[in-house]
Design a protein around this motif. Sequence first.
Motif, PDB file in Angstrom:
ATOM      1  N   SER A  37      -7.088   2.010  -7.331  1.00  0.00           N
ATOM      2  CA  SER A  37      -5.864   2.430  -8.014  1.00  0.00           C
ATOM      3  C   SER A  37      -4.726   2.536  -7.007  1.00  0.00           C
ATOM      4  CB  SER A  37      -6.092   3.786  -8.677  1.00  0.00           C
ATOM      5  OG  SER A  37      -4.866   4.317  -9.121  1.00  0.00           O
ATOM      6  N   GLY A  38      -3.528   2.205  -7.417  1.00  0.00           N
ATOM      7  CA  GLY A  38      -2.359   2.325  -6.544  1.00  0.00           C
ATOM      8  C   GLY A  38      -2.050   3.765  -6.210  1.00  0.00           C
ATOM      9  N   GLY A  39      -2.568   4.698  -7.010  1.00  0.00           N
ATOM     10  CA  GLY A  39      -2.342   6.119  -6.748  1.00  0.00           C
ATOM     11  C   GLY A  39      -3.315   6.700  -5.736  1.00  0.00           C
ATOM     12  N   ASP A  40      -4.392   5.961  -5.419  1.00  0.00           N
ATOM     13  CA  ASP A  40      -5.363   6.443  -4.428  1.00  0.00           C
ATOM     14  C   ASP A  40      -4.718   6.491  -3.053  1.00  0.00           C
ATOM     15  OD1 ASP A  40      -7.291   6.557  -6.347  1.00  0.00           O
ATOM     16  OD2 ASP A  40      -8.425   4.819  -5.648  1.00  0.00           O
ATOM     17  N   THR A  41      -4.877   7.598  -2.371  1.00  0.00           N
ATOM     18  CA  THR A  41      -4.329   7.696  -1.016  1.00  0.00           C
ATOM     19  C   THR A  41      -5.309   7.159   0.012  1.00  0.00           C
ATOM     20  OG1 THR A  41      -5.159   9.951  -0.851  1.00  0.00           O
ATOM     21  CG2 THR A  41      -2.851   9.670  -1.518  1.00  0.00           C
ATOM     22  N   GLY A  42      -6.572   7.054  -0.336  1.00  0.00           N
ATOM     23  CA  GLY A  42      -7.570   6.595   0.622  1.00  0.00           C
ATOM     24  C   GLY A  42      -7.965   5.148   0.406  1.00  0.00           C
ATOM     25  N   ARG A  43      -7.007   4.240   0.402  1.00  0.00           N
ATOM     26  CA  ARG A  43      -7.320   2.823   0.229  1.00  0.00           C
ATOM     27  C   ARG A  43      -7.729   2.240   1.580  1.00  0.00           C
ATOM     28  NH1 ARG A  43      -1.970   1.211  -2.244  1.00  0.00           N
ATOM     29  NH2 ARG A  43      -1.401   3.242  -1.460  1.00  0.00           N
ATOM     30  N   ARG A  44      -9.020   2.011   1.742  1.00  0.00           N
ATOM     31  CA  ARG A  44      -9.575   1.593   3.038  1.00  0.00           C
ATOM     32  C   ARG A  44      -9.033   0.255   3.516  1.00  0.00           C
ATOM     33  NH1 ARG A  44     -15.276   3.490   1.259  1.00  0.00           N
ATOM     34  NH2 ARG A  44     -15.212   5.636   1.958  1.00  0.00           N
ATOM     35  N   GLU A  45      -8.953  -0.713   2.618  1.00  0.00           N
ATOM     36  CA  GLU A  45      -8.514  -2.044   3.036  1.00  0.00           C
ATOM     37  C   GLU A  45      -7.042  -2.040   3.447  1.00  0.00           C
ATOM     38  OE1 GLU A  45     -10.438  -4.876   3.586  1.00  0.00           O
ATOM     39  OE2 GLU A  45     -11.946  -3.307   3.392  1.00  0.00           O
ATOM     40  N   LEU A  46      -6.233  -1.231   2.789  1.00  0.00           N
ATOM     41  CA  LEU A  46      -4.839  -1.117   3.199  1.00  0.00           C
ATOM     42  C   LEU A  46      -4.759  -0.502   4.591  1.00  0.00           C
ATOM     43  CD1 LEU A  46      -1.812  -1.353   2.733  1.00  0.00           C
ATOM     44  CD2 LEU A  46      -1.897   0.847   1.529  1.00  0.00           C
ATOM     45  N   ALA A  47      -5.564   0.526   4.829  1.00  0.00           N
ATOM     46  CA  ALA A  47      -5.591   1.152   6.158  1.00  0.00           C
ATOM     47  C   ALA A  47      -6.053   0.144   7.210  1.00  0.00           C
ATOM     48  CB  ALA A  47      -6.503   2.375   6.143  1.00  0.00           C
ATOM     49  N   ARG A  48      -7.053  -0.670   6.867  1.00  0.00           N
ATOM     50  CA  ARG A  48      -7.521  -1.694   7.811  1.00  0.00           C
ATOM     51  C   ARG A  48      -6.436  -2.730   8.072  1.00  0.00           C
ATOM     52  NH1 ARG A  48     -12.209  -4.748   6.033  1.00  0.00           N
ATOM     53  NH2 ARG A  48     -12.026  -5.690   8.083  1.00  0.00           N
ATOM     54  N   ALA A  49      -5.720  -3.128   7.007  1.00  0.00           N
ATOM     55  CA  ALA A  49      -4.654  -4.123   7.161  1.00  0.00           C
ATOM     56  C   ALA A  49      -3.561  -3.592   8.084  1.00  0.00           C
ATOM     57  CB  ALA A  49      -4.072  -4.489   5.800  1.00  0.00           C
ATOM     58  N   ILE A  50      -3.148  -2.352   7.874  1.00  0.00           N
ATOM     59  CA  ILE A  50      -2.103  -1.759   8.721  1.00  0.00           C
ATOM     60  C   ILE A  50      -2.626  -1.572  10.138  1.00  0.00           C
ATOM     61  CG2 ILE A  50      -0.691   0.311   9.092  1.00  0.00           C
ATOM     62  CD1 ILE A  50      -0.488   0.530   6.010  1.00  0.00           C
ATOM     63  N   GLY A  51      -3.899  -1.199  10.264  1.00  0.00           N
ATOM     64  CA  GLY A  51      -4.505  -1.020  11.574  1.00  0.00           C
ATOM     65  C   GLY A  51      -4.614  -2.314  12.363  1.00  0.00           C
ATOM     66  N   SER A  52      -4.673  -3.436  11.656  1.00  0.00           N
ATOM     67  CA  SER A  52      -4.801  -4.733  12.330  1.00  0.00           C
ATOM     68  C   SER A  52      -3.462  -5.286  12.809  1.00  0.00           C
ATOM     69  CB  SER A  52      -5.455  -5.752  11.390  1.00  0.00           C
ATOM     70  OG  SER A  52      -4.525  -6.189  10.404  1.00  0.00           O
ATOM     71  N   LEU A  53      -2.362  -4.655  12.390  1.00  0.00           N
ATOM     72  CA  LEU A  53      -1.036  -5.180  12.733  1.00  0.00           C
ATOM     73  C   LEU A  53      -0.713  -4.983  14.211  1.00  0.00           C
ATOM     74  CD1 LEU A  53       0.970  -3.862   9.654  1.00  0.00           C
ATOM     75  CD2 LEU A  53       0.222  -6.212  10.065  1.00  0.00           C
ATOM     76  N   SER A  54      -0.115  -5.987  14.781  1.00  0.00           N
ATOM     77  CA  SER A  54       0.375  -5.940  16.164  1.00  0.00           C
ATOM     78  C   SER A  54       1.887  -6.065  16.113  1.00  0.00           C
ATOM     79  CB  SER A  54      -0.196  -7.111  16.964  1.00  0.00           C
ATOM     80  OG  SER A  54      -1.600  -7.033  17.004  1.00  0.00           O
TER      81      SER A  54
END
Length: 189
Positions: A37-54
Amino acid sequence: MEVGYARVSRGDTQDIGPQISALAAAGCTSIYREEASGGDTGRRELARAIGSLSPGDVLVVWKLDRLSRSLRDLLFTLEGITAAGAGFRSLTEAIDTTTAPGRLMMQMLGAFAEFERAMIRERTMSGLAHARKAGRRLGRRPSLTGQQRAEIIAQVEAGNGSPAQLASLFRVSRSTVQRVLRDHRKRAE
């Protein structure tokens, strides 16, 4: 490097395929996919995507609502992207923070969000002041009634039980019983 993020709602019949196709056509070399859900604050894949950014990378989404459902969450997510030294681009809304107009648009959204937070705080404070004027007691309800407090004091003064035993009897914490006794002693002085 362009990093894609695609999301469909959990349990929904949405097809993630069109998002993936659009992100691949936009040049995304890696695409993170999520069913949440877009309302979930714990979206793991979004966190991984942001974590992968350089620094210099760009996080790309098909549509802004795929990234966030609320403006507040959107701004929080964009802060994370900016902290990574990366940019953000939404294909459908043509928002691109790697350009001056895109940064301006995000700053305007930030200003509106700040205004919204200030208005909510102002209304909340006004409501609390009104409730206090009306004589309403704010905060948590007391765990003990006045009669129960008096009974605890009477039991301790009669020597019938320790604070731990009384806490168990009244189903409260020992510190609650000790607070009742401390308040009683202060009033007695």
